[in-house]
Write an enzyme that holds these catalytic residues in place. Structure first.
Site, PDB file in Angstrom:
ATOM      1  CB  SER A 112      32.997 -11.580 -17.319  1.00  0.00           C
ATOM      2  OG  SER A 112      32.481  -9.604 -16.668  1.00  0.00           O
ATOM      3  CE  LYS A 186      33.231  -7.143 -14.366  1.00  0.00           C
ATOM      4  NZ  LYS A 186      32.277  -8.255 -16.681  1.00  0.00           N
ATOM      5  CE  LYS A 254      30.977 -16.112 -16.792  1.00  0.00           C
ATOM      6  NZ  LYS A 254      31.085 -14.811 -16.859  1.00  0.00           N
TER       7      LYS A 254
END
Length: 310
Positions: A112, A186, A254
Site C-alpha cells: 500500500s 487502495k 499511513k
C-alpha cells in the site's frame, strides 16, 4: 523502448521465474501460494533469519543476496513492503531492482504505497524496456492465506492481463487504470475499511455497556444491513481480544494519511475533504501512541474501550 506484446512467453510454472521481496505476514503467505502452485521462487530478505524466510526455503524458495541479484534472475518480481520509502529504496536505489532487470521484466508492487511513487516507478521501468504494475491488495492475512485477496491493479492493461495467471493464485484482480490507479483505489479501500472498523468497534462497546451479550449481538446483526466483510474478518477477533496482525495498525495510519494529508498537493481541484477518514486516522494514531501500533487493525476497539474507561 521495447514493444509490449507479445511477451516472450506466457506465464507458466515451467518457464516463469518469480522473485519476491517482503516476507511479513501478508507477503510470506502470498509467496507460499505461488510456491504451492509449482512456480520457482527466489526472494531477498533484509532479515534472512526470520522464521518466514526459513519456512519459504523449506518449501523450495531460493534466498538471494540483493535486490539487484533477484532482478537479474527473475521475470516477475513482487514487492510487499511497509511504507513508500521502503519501496523507493528497494526499487529505485542504485543497487535496487531497476539496476538489474532484464528487458520485458515486470515489477508488481503489492505494497500500500503512494500513487505518485507508482507513476514514478512505472516511468523509470519503461526507460529500460521493463514494466511496473501497482497492485495493492485487500483481504488481510486470511485472504492472503486462502488466495482470496482483492487485487487492485494500475499500469498497462495488457501487462495486467498477462499477469493474470499469477493474480488468480492470489485472489481476484481488478484493473483500475493507468499507473497509480491501483494505489488510489487502495486508499479508497482503506477509508471504507477504517470506517467499518470504527463502526464495529463502537457497536460492540455500546452493546457491552448496554448489558448485551456481544457474541449474541454479533450473530444477530451479521446477516443484516450491518454485516460486512470487515465484520466477518474481524468481529470474532475483536470479541475474543485477538489482536494478532493481518495488517499493522500503524500501516493504516499511513494509508489513511495518503488520503487525508497528501492527496495530489500539486492540484487543488483534487484535494478532497474527508472528515470521517481524518477521525479514523486520529483514532488509529491513538493506538500507535498507546504503544499498540504493531497490533492488527481490529485493535481499534481498544481505543474506543479506553475512551469509555475500560
Amino acid at each position: 523502448m521495447g514493444t509490449l506484446t507479445p511477451f516472450p512467453n506466457p506465464i507458466t510454472p515451467s518457464q516463469t521465474r518469480i522473485g519476491w521481496i517482503g516476507i511479513g505476514v501478508m507477503g510470506a503467505a502470498m509467496a507460499s501460494r505461488l510456491l504451492s502452485a509449482g512456480y520457482s521462487l527466489s526472494f531477498y530478505a533484509r532479515t534472512p533469519s526470520k522464521p518466514s524466510s526459513l519456512s519459504l526455503q523449506s518449501q523450495g524458495a531460493v534466498l538471494v543476496s540483493s535486490p539487484r541479484d533477484l532482478a537479474r534472475s527473475c521475470d516477475v518480481i513482487f514487492t510487499m513492503l511497509g511504507h513508500p520509502p521502503d519501496v523507493r529504496q528497494i526499487v529505485l536505489d542504485s543497487d535496487g531492482l531497476l539496476s538489474g532487470l532484464n528487458p520485458n521484466s515486470v515489477i508488481v508492487d503489492t505494497t500500500s504505497s503512494h500513487p505518485a511513487l507508482a507513476r514514478e516507478i512505472f516511468s523509470a521501468a519503461r526507460k529500460i524496456d521493463c514494466w511496473a504494475v501497482d497492485a495493492p491488495v485487500s483481504g488481510g492475512d486470511i485472504g492472503a492465506r486462502d488466495g482470496k485477496l482483492a487485487i487492485l491493479a494500475g499500469g498497462d492493461g495488457e501487462v495486467v492481463k498477462w499477469l493474470t495467471p499469477l493474480f488468480d493464485i492470489l485472489g481476484k484482480v481488478t484493473y483500475m487504470g493507468q499507473a497509480g490507479c491501483g494505489q488510489s483505489c487502495k486508499i479508497g479501500n482503506q477509508i471504507v475499511v477504517g470506517a467499518n472498523l470504527l463502526g464495529l468497534s463502537e457497536g460492540l462497546v455500546f452493546a457491552e455497556k448496554a448489558g448485551l451479550d456481544v457474541g449474541q449481538l454479533f450473530e444477530a446483526v451479521r446477516s443484516g444491513a450491518a454485516g460486512s466483510m470487515v465484520m466477518e474478518l474481524f468481529g470474532e477477533r475483536m470479541i475474543g481480544r485477538d489482536f494478532r496482525p493481518g495488517g499493522f495498525a500503524e500501516y493504516h495510519v499511513k494509508d489513511l494519511g495518503m488520503g487525508v494529508d497528501v492527496v495530489e498537493q500539486d492540484d487543488d481541484e483534487k484535494v478532497v475533504v474527508l472528515p470521517g477518514a481524518a477521525l479514523c486516522k486520529q483514532l488509529f494514531s491513538g493506538m500507535v501512541a498507546n504503544g499498540d501500533g504493531k497490533l492488527g487493525t481490529q485493535g481499534l476497539i481498544t481505543v474506543i474501550q479506553r475512551l469509555n474507561g475500560k
